[in-house]
Design a protein around this motif. Sequence first.
Motif, mmCIF file in Angstrom:
data_model
loop_
_atom_site.group_PDB
_atom_site.id
_atom_site.type_symbol
_atom_site.label_atom_id
_atom_site.label_comp_id
_atom_site.label_asym_id
_atom_site.label_seq_id
_atom_site.Cartn_x
_atom_site.Cartn_y
_atom_site.Cartn_z
ATOM 1 N N SER A 32 6.341 0.245 9.063
ATOM 2 C CA SER A 32 5.288 0.482 10.062
ATOM 3 C C SER A 32 4.210 1.398 9.505
ATOM 4 N N ALA A 33 4.634 2.501 8.885
ATOM 5 C CA ALA A 33 3.665 3.449 8.308
ATOM 6 C C ALA A 33 2.851 2.788 7.203
ATOM 7 N N CYS A 34 3.530 2.039 6.343
ATOM 8 C CA CYS A 34 2.837 1.357 5.248
ATOM 9 C C CYS A 34 1.849 0.328 5.790
ATOM 10 N N PHE A 35 2.238 -0.388 6.837
ATOM 11 C CA PHE A 35 1.371 -1.422 7.401
ATOM 12 C C PHE A 35 0.107 -0.808 8.000
ATOM 13 N N LEU A 36 0.241 0.312 8.714
ATOM 14 C CA LEU A 36 -0.933 0.976 9.299
ATOM 15 C C LEU A 36 -1.869 1.482 8.205
ATOM 16 N N ILE A 37 -1.287 2.067 7.161
ATOM 17 C CA ILE A 37 -2.106 2.538 6.043
ATOM 18 C C ILE A 37 -2.810 1.358 5.372
ATOM 19 N N PHE A 38 -2.087 0.244 5.243
ATOM 20 C CA PHE A 38 -2.675 -0.954 4.649
ATOM 21 C C PHE A 38 -3.858 -1.449 5.479
ATOM 22 N N LEU A 39 -3.745 -1.422 6.809
ATOM 23 C CA LEU A 39 -4.863 -1.832 7.662
ATOM 24 C C LEU A 39 -6.082 -0.947 7.421
ATOM 25 N N TYR A 40 -5.846 0.359 7.294
ATOM 26 C CA TYR A 40 -6.948 1.297 7.067
ATOM 27 C C TYR A 40 -7.612 1.043 5.717
ATOM 28 N N VAL A 41 -6.797 0.869 4.673
ATOM 29 C CA VAL A 41 -7.333 0.660 3.331
ATOM 30 C C VAL A 41 -8.137 -0.635 3.271
ATOM 31 N N ARG A 42 -7.585 -1.713 3.824
ATOM 32 C CA ARG A 42 -8.303 -2.990 3.830
ATOM 33 C C ARG A 42 -9.613 -2.882 4.605
ATOM 34 N N GLY A 291 0.926 5.096 0.932
ATOM 35 C CA GLY A 291 1.541 3.958 1.600
ATOM 36 C C GLY A 291 2.590 3.283 0.733
ATOM 37 N N ALA A 292 2.262 3.129 -0.552
ATOM 38 C CA ALA A 292 3.202 2.489 -1.474
ATOM 39 C C ALA A 292 4.475 3.329 -1.629
ATOM 40 N N PHE A 293 4.316 4.640 -1.729
ATOM 41 C CA PHE A 293 5.492 5.506 -1.899
ATOM 42 C C PHE A 293 6.340 5.571 -0.624
ATOM 43 N N ILE A 294 5.687 5.550 0.534
ATOM 44 C CA ILE A 294 6.455 5.534 1.787
ATOM 45 C C ILE A 294 7.319 4.280 1.861
ATOM 46 N N LEU A 295 6.720 3.147 1.528
ATOM 47 C CA LEU A 295 7.487 1.897 1.542
ATOM 48 C C LEU A 295 8.594 1.929 0.485
ATOM 49 N N LEU A 296 8.287 2.522 -0.673
ATOM 50 C CA LEU A 296 9.284 2.610 -1.736
ATOM 51 C C LEU A 296 10.477 3.469 -1.314
ATOM 52 N N ILE A 297 10.190 4.597 -0.660
ATOM 53 C CA ILE A 297 11.273 5.461 -0.168
ATOM 54 C C ILE A 297 12.131 4.712 0.849
ATOM 55 N N ALA A 298 11.460 3.980 1.758
ATOM 56 C CA ALA A 298 12.205 3.210 2.765
ATOM 57 C C ALA A 298 13.079 2.147 2.095
#
Length: 594
Positions: A32-42, A291-298
Amino acid sequence: MFKNYLRIAFRNLWKHRVYSFLNILGLTVGMSACFLIFLYVRFELSYDNFHSKKDRIYRINCDIKTPTETMNIGVCSAPMAINAKDEFAEIDKVVRVDQSNYLFRRGDIKFQEEHCAMADSTFFEVFDFPLLKGDPVTALREPFSVVLSESAAKKYFAGANPMGQTLLMTEDGFPTKVTGVMKDMPENTELKADLFISKSTSKRFDSSEDRRWGSFGMWSYALLKPNVNAAALEKKFPAFLKKRNGTEQDKSKMYFSLFLQPLTDVYLKAGKRGAPESGSLSNVYIFSIVGAFILLIACINFINLTTARSTERAKEVGIRKVVGAERGQLTNQFLGESILQALIAFVLSIGVVALMIPGFNFLAGKTVSPGLFHHPEYIVWLFAIALGIGLLAGVYPALVLSAFQPITVLKGRFATGTKGLLLRRGLVVFQFVISIAFIASTFIVYSQLNYMRSQDLGFNNQQMMVLDTHGDKHKKALKTEIARMPGVISAAMSSSVPGGGNMGAYSVVQNQKGDMQIANLDLYFVDFDYLPQYQMKIIAGRAFSRDFGADTTHSMVLNEAAVKLLGYHTPQEAIGRKFQQWGREGQIIGVVKD
C-alpha cells in the motif's frame, strides 16, 4: 486436485491465523505504501507530458550578468521572444505568459482572481488545453478578450452561455469580452490559470512594453519546427541579441544570454530559474528509493516468515509422500499457499489504497489521483508484484520440503540446513539495516524541520493577517478602517510580505569605493508602518518616517545581504550613499537585519 490444494491452504491459514495475519498484514502495508508513493512519483513525472507538441516546445530562459552577480532566471523580457520569432526560421510560434492577479466582476459578482494570466494569441495553438467553446486561433487575438475555465464560467455566469458576454476587469472596470471557454486545466501542468486575457490588452496600458529589452518578467515559450536542433539554435542567440538590442551589450554593466529548456524539464528541473509551478527531481528520486525499500522490506519479511514456518510442516510432507504424493504436487501445494497469501494481501492493499487516496491527495497538496480505479494498468502492475512475491516466497520451501526423504523425517532426524538458516539471517540483517536507516533519516528530517520552524526569521510573523488588495483603488481607506477595528494593534501596506513574491529592480547604487555599481535588487514597496509592524531590527541609520518628505520617493532601506554585495564592511558605511532606480535618485537611509 486444485480444490483440494485450496482447502488445505485455507485450513493452514486458519490453523496458524496469528502468523498468517501478521504475514499478510506486513505485505499489505508495504504494498500500500509503495503504491501510494508510486502514484506520487508517476504524477510528478507526468507534468506537461500530455501536450502533443511537447518535444518541440521549449521555454526561453535568460542569464543576466552584472559586475556583481549572475542571475539565472526562467523569464525573459517582452521583446525577446517575439523578435526571436521574426529572426529565426527554426521557430514556428512563440507564446508569452504573464501571470498576475486581477479583479473581475459581473454585476454584484466580484472576485480577486489569483490564477489568471495574459497570454499571446498563439497560446491554444502551442499548448493542448482544449476549448469547449470558441476558436483556439482567434480567442486571444483581440485586445480585452478573455477565455474562462469551466469553473470560472460557472462562477460568473451560473450555467448561462458566457460567449460574447462582458466581464469588467480591475477596479476601473475595463470591459472584457468572453471569447472562449476551456476545460479546467489538469493538475499536472505548470501553466495553471482560470482566466486567460489576450496579451494585446497590456499594450493599451503600456505601449512601450515590447521595446523594453531590460525589463524581465514574462514566461516565454518557443515552438520549434519539426527536426530543428535546439542546441544549434541556441548558438545563434548571442548575435541575435547584439543585433536586435540596438547596440553591442556592455559586459561591464549588464549582459544577457538566452537558453532553451525542454518544456517537460521545466517542472522538475527549474532549479534557481523558477517556474509558474515547480517540483523537485531530487524528491522524486528520494521517494522512489524509499518506496522501493519499503516494498523490499515487506518482501523480505514475508519471505522470512513463510520459510521459517515451512519447516514445521516436514512431518506433513513425509506422510503425504508415504501415501503416494509426488514432488511436483507438493511443490504446487506450497507455491499455491504462498501465492494465496500474497493475493490476499493484494486485495487488502487495493482496499487500503482506495480509502487512503483522498487523504493522500490532501497531504500532497494536489490531486495526485482522482481514485484508484482511474489507473487500471497500475492495479495490474500491483497484481503482478504480489504474484511475484508469492512465487519468490514459496520457491524455497516448495523445493526444499518437497525433496525431504520421508523415512528421515518420520524418524525425527530432520534438521534445517545451514544454507537456509544463513539465508534467513542475512535477510533479517538486511531488513533491520534498512529500517534503522529509515528511522535515522526520520529523526534527521524532523530535526531540520524543527530548526527551520524555530530559527529567527528577522521579523515577527505572529498574529498577522494578510489581505491581498491587488487592483483595489481604495487601499489607503481600507487600511485606515482596519486600523480602527477593535483588537487591531497596527496595519501596514506593502507590495508583498516576507516569503512572498517580489519584483527585481535594475538599480545603480554607490558602492564602498564610491563608484556607482549596477545591481539587480529584490524590491518591496512599503509604507511607514511596515518595518515597525513586522518588528524588523534597524542596525544602522533609521526606518522610513513621515517626518521626512523625501522618504516617500527618494529613500531606500537595504538589508545586510545588499550591504555586503556592495562591498561595505559595516552597515554604517552604507548610510547616506546614493542610488538610482527607474529614473529616480535618492539615498540609503537605513539598514535592516536580514
